[in-house]
Design an enzyme around this catalytic site. Structure first.
Site, short mmCIF file in Angstrom:
data_model
loop_
_atom_site.label_atom_id
_atom_site.label_comp_id
_atom_site.label_asym_id
_atom_site.label_seq_id
_atom_site.Cartn_x
_atom_site.Cartn_y
_atom_site.Cartn_z
N SER A 64 0.80 -1.24 0.00
CA SER A 64 0.00 0.00 0.00
C SER A 64 0.82 1.28 0.00
O SER A 64 0.27 2.36 -0.18
CB SER A 64 -0.92 0.03 1.21
OG SER A 64 -2.02 -0.78 0.97
N LYS A 67 0.34 3.47 -2.86
CA LYS A 67 -0.90 4.24 -3.10
C LYS A 67 -0.70 5.75 -3.21
O LYS A 67 -1.21 6.36 -4.16
CB LYS A 67 -1.92 3.91 -2.00
CG LYS A 67 -2.46 2.47 -2.10
CD LYS A 67 -3.33 2.12 -0.89
CE LYS A 67 -3.88 0.71 -0.98
NZ LYS A 67 -4.59 0.32 0.27
N TYR A 191 -3.34 -3.30 -10.35
CA TYR A 191 -3.18 -2.80 -8.97
C TYR A 191 -2.32 -3.78 -8.15
O TYR A 191 -1.44 -3.36 -7.39
CB TYR A 191 -4.56 -2.60 -8.33
CG TYR A 191 -4.52 -2.49 -6.84
CD1 TYR A 191 -4.06 -1.32 -6.21
CD2 TYR A 191 -4.91 -3.56 -6.02
CE1 TYR A 191 -4.01 -1.23 -4.83
CE2 TYR A 191 -4.85 -3.48 -4.64
CZ TYR A 191 -4.39 -2.31 -4.06
OH TYR A 191 -4.32 -2.22 -2.69
N TYR A 243 -4.82 4.19 7.73
CA TYR A 243 -6.08 3.47 7.86
C TYR A 243 -6.89 3.94 9.06
O TYR A 243 -6.94 5.13 9.35
CB TYR A 243 -5.84 1.95 7.95
CG TYR A 243 -5.01 1.40 6.84
CD1 TYR A 243 -5.33 1.66 5.53
CD2 TYR A 243 -3.89 0.62 7.11
CE1 TYR A 243 -4.56 1.16 4.49
CE2 TYR A 243 -3.13 0.11 6.07
CZ TYR A 243 -3.46 0.39 4.78
OH TYR A 243 -2.71 -0.10 3.78
N VAL A 261 1.39 -3.69 3.91
CA VAL A 261 1.28 -4.94 4.66
C VAL A 261 2.52 -5.83 4.59
O VAL A 261 2.59 -6.83 5.30
CB VAL A 261 0.02 -5.77 4.27
CG1 VAL A 261 -1.24 -5.11 4.77
CG2 VAL A 261 -0.03 -6.06 2.79
#
Ligand code: GLU
Length: 429
Positions: A64, A67, A191, A243, A261
């Site tokens: 992530s 992103k 992705y 998050y 992660v």
């Protein structure tokens, strides 16, 4: 002199090393198998100086952490309006893979949760680009942030793809709302490839430093994305990057950040430094346990909370020259302005890079108007190490900018007043 920042980083790693709480990401088998004990941390300053300790060269997948960078690419490829039409900027307070979209519009709440990130991926490159071109655009863009060509870890890609039911469901839902106008399967595959890009902790710190440096890679000099894009990305990282722990993070650490992660974590401190840590065990939010501890420590040790008002570090070293000859030679570093971490780091570098032949060294603080706590500690540590290297150190400090200077263990400094270097007495013949 031994460099100071790597010593500090090694000490910080030593302090968190014993914490083996948390688990590697279980839902991607290849990540679950990852060696959990790796631990590394790196800083890259906005002028490209790299510091690291621990496992900074071990490669792992970006996950992530891609992103914010891909959001930046989408904003620069398609413009703000086109992207904001499809992806919001509101913190969701939910888990990264929550299947939730804004009611009414079907827009993902922000680009840091998977729904927003899959959409951002679809918005990279030209509007008529095919899936493979988008992937190439993304890998090329991530590589420009890192300053070297990055590659995809095919086994992590295959492993995640075989278990991507949830992300595929999200993509189909986005497609049903016409948020996604590309093929759901191909976009999810793209992705997942984006998430499977291999990086090191040092790469991540360089990528973060590119954001901290207004979108210009500090080493290659390439302007990867325009400045307004960087401000947008850093703001979203600040409010949504961690998050459902984003609020705690914003208040306690206060650095725009993003976790992944596989155990990576980045922070970008505008105008100062890019930070990255790597430790694969995750907490319940999916953030690296030891990475979070390290960033909490960095933030408090170095006054890095962005809401802390810091002074600019430009041209901290006004001049650096030697007066006199022979045993009377005196090296003078004339400092100026308000000095924080980045300014003090410049002073450290002047002293660490070249061993000084002169036995006497003076730091002239006459033109310094403020010195924050970390800068004070860093300068005193330079003084201490110069003393240990056999130098006699003077502080020209007529305004008492640095009251009670105590360089600690083995260090010694003589404070002199007056605006003139002549106040440093010559050695008697
Ligand atoms: N590839 C992962 C996923 O989409 C990334 C999640 C993360 O790093 O937080 O599930």
């Amino acid at each position: 002199m031994r460099p100071i920042i790597p010593d500090y980083l090694a000490e910080a790693l030593g302090d968190v090393e014993a914490d083996t709480s948390g688990e590697t990401a279980g839902y991607i088998p290849e990540l679950a198998r990852a060696h959990p004990d790796f631990l590394g941390a790196a800083f890259v300053t906005v002028d490209g100086e790299t510091y690291g300790a621990g496992d900074t060269d071990v490669e792992f997948t970006i996950q992530s952490i891609s992103k914010p960078f891909v959001y930046a690419l989408a904003l620069s490829d398609r413009g703000f309006d086109a992207v904001l039409d499809k992806v919001g900027v509101e913190p969701s307070g939910e888990a990264f893979n929550e299947i939730s979209l804004e009611s009414g519009t079907g827009r993902p709440l922000n680009p840091m949760i998977n729904a927003g990130a899959i959409t951002a991926h679809s918005l990279t490159g030209a509007e008529d680009a095919i899936a493979a071109d988008r992937v190439e655009r993304v890998i090329h863009g991530l590589s420009a942030f890192a300053g070297r060509r990055l590659t995809v870890d095919e086994s992590v890609y295959a492993s995640e793809r075989a278990h991507a039911h949830r992300n595929l469901a999200i993509a189909h839902m986005l497609r049903s709302h016409d948020i996604l106008t590309t093929d759901a399967q191909a976009t999810t595959d793209g992705y997942i490839r984006q998430c499977s890009v291999r990086v090191t902790t040092t790469d991540l710190a360089m990528m973060a430093a590119t954001l901290a440096n207004r979108g210009r890679n500090p080493l290659s000099g390439e302007q990867v994305v325009p400045e307004p894009v960087v401000r947008q990305v850093l703001s979203v990282m600040f409010s949504c990057g961690m998050y459902d722990a984003a609020g705690d993070w914003a208040t306690q650490v206060g650095i725009p950040a993003k976790s992944g992660v596989a155990g990576g974590l980045i922070g970008a401190l505008p105008g100062q430094v890019g930070i990255a840590t790597f430790s694969p065990r995750l907490d319940a939010h999916g953030n690296s346990v030891r990475g979070v501890s390290l960033c909490e420590r960095f933030s408090s040790d170095m006054g890095m909370h962005v809401m802390e008002v810091s002074a600019p570090a430009r041209a901290t070293v006004r001049s650096h020259h030697v007066v006199g000859v022979g045993p009377n030679a005196l090296r003078i570093l004339q400092l100026q302005g308000g000095i924080g971490f980045a300014g003090a780091e410049k002073v450290l570098r002047e002293c660490v890079d070249a061993p000084f032949p002169e036995s006497r060294v003076a730091f002239d603080l006459t033109r310094v108007h403020s010195l924050d706590d970390v800068a004070r500690r860093m300068l005193l540590e330079v003084v201490r190490r110069l003393t240990l290297d056999g130098h006699e150190v003077f502080l020209v400090d007529p305004e008492t900018i640095m009251p009670d200077p105590d360089p600690g263990d083995g260090g010694r400094v003589t404070v002199v007043t007056g605006a003139d270097h002549a106040v440093v007495p010559p050695i008697a013949p």
